[in-house]
Scaffold this active site. Structure first.
Site, PDB file in Angstrom:
ATOM      1  N   LYS A  58      42.444  43.589 110.382  1.00  0.00           N
ATOM      2  CA  LYS A  58      42.477  45.047 110.521  1.00  0.00           C
ATOM      3  C   LYS A  58      41.043  45.549 110.647  1.00  0.00           C
ATOM      4  CE  LYS A  58      43.874  49.328 108.192  1.00  0.00           C
ATOM      5  NZ  LYS A  58      44.377  49.994 109.416  1.00  0.00           N
ATOM      6  N   HIS A  66      44.330  45.155 103.146  1.00  0.00           N
ATOM      7  CA  HIS A  66      45.140  45.004 104.350  1.00  0.00           C
ATOM      8  C   HIS A  66      44.966  43.603 104.928  1.00  0.00           C
ATOM      9  CE1 HIS A  66      45.335  49.415 104.208  1.00  0.00           C
ATOM     10  NE2 HIS A  66      46.395  49.298 104.989  1.00  0.00           N
TER      11      HIS A  66
END
Length: 211
Positions: free
Chosen positions: A127, A123
């Protein structure tokens, strides 16, 4: 349908607002400092775990069903959502994309082989929760259907919206299942479709919130 969108200024929340309006819905975009007195038919939440108490309070006050794509909640925050589900309908998923739903079905099938299994999820940089909620969901699916242990690997780099790679391997062979999110619309539209389905069901049952 009137939809209250928590986290409306975020990457996915913004797309929820745009796509919901395109589908003919009235949107109430909410951020942390907004006054939330107006009642909605359904709440879609793509905010942060820290907003859980506020979101649940709004849903209880206005008797609004909740569709939530928030991950990384603490046990205490998750309990608030669980308690809310005893009063109003709640649909909370780590991922609303149709591709991930299909991937979960495939992984459940492959788990019956009882091979080694490792999940690699990538990601965007920044995050916070790791492994991702989607990776945890995939891991639970695999362990409930035959595989005893799953190892997770999390990468946080660049602007990747989400790549999940599930590797099943044994002596001499392996199978890899990959899902790559290419835009935020797959999550936003999935949540809207879920909200529409939930509200339609409530209308048929005569239990939809009254304005």
């Amino acid at each position: 349908m009137k939809i209250a969108v928590f986290g409306s200024g975020g990457r996915i929340g913004r797309r929820v607002c745009v796509l919901a309006r395109e589908r003919g819905h009235l949107v109430l975009p909410f951020e942390a400092a907004d006054v939330k007195e107006e009642r909605a038919d359904v709440v879609i939440d793509f905010s942060l775990p820290q907003a859980t108490e506020e979101v649940c309070r709004y849903c209880l006050l206005h008797r609004c069903p909740l569709v939530s794509g928030v991950t990384g909640r603490t046990p205490q925050q998750q309990k608030l959502v669980d308690d809310l589900s005893e009063s109003v309908p709640v649909q909370a998923k780590s991922n609303f994309s149709r591709g991930i739903a299909a991937m979960r079905q495939v992984c459940r099938l492959l788990a019956s082989l009882n091979w080694d299994c490792e999940i690699v999820e990538t990601h965007r940089k920044g995050k916070q929760d790791a492994p991702s909620g989607t990776a945890k969901t995939l891991g639970c699916d695999v362990m409930r259907n035959g595989t005893r242990k799953v190892t997770f690997h999390s990468l946080r780099c660049g602007s990747n919206l989400g790549r999940h790679e599930v590797v099943f391997a044994t002596q001499g062979e392996s199978i890899t299942v990959i899902h790559q999110a290419e835009n935020a619309d797959i999550f936003a539209l999935g949540a809207i479709l879920c909200a529409e389905e939930l509200f339609e069901k409530l209308c048929k049952n005569g239990t939809a919130p009254k304005r």
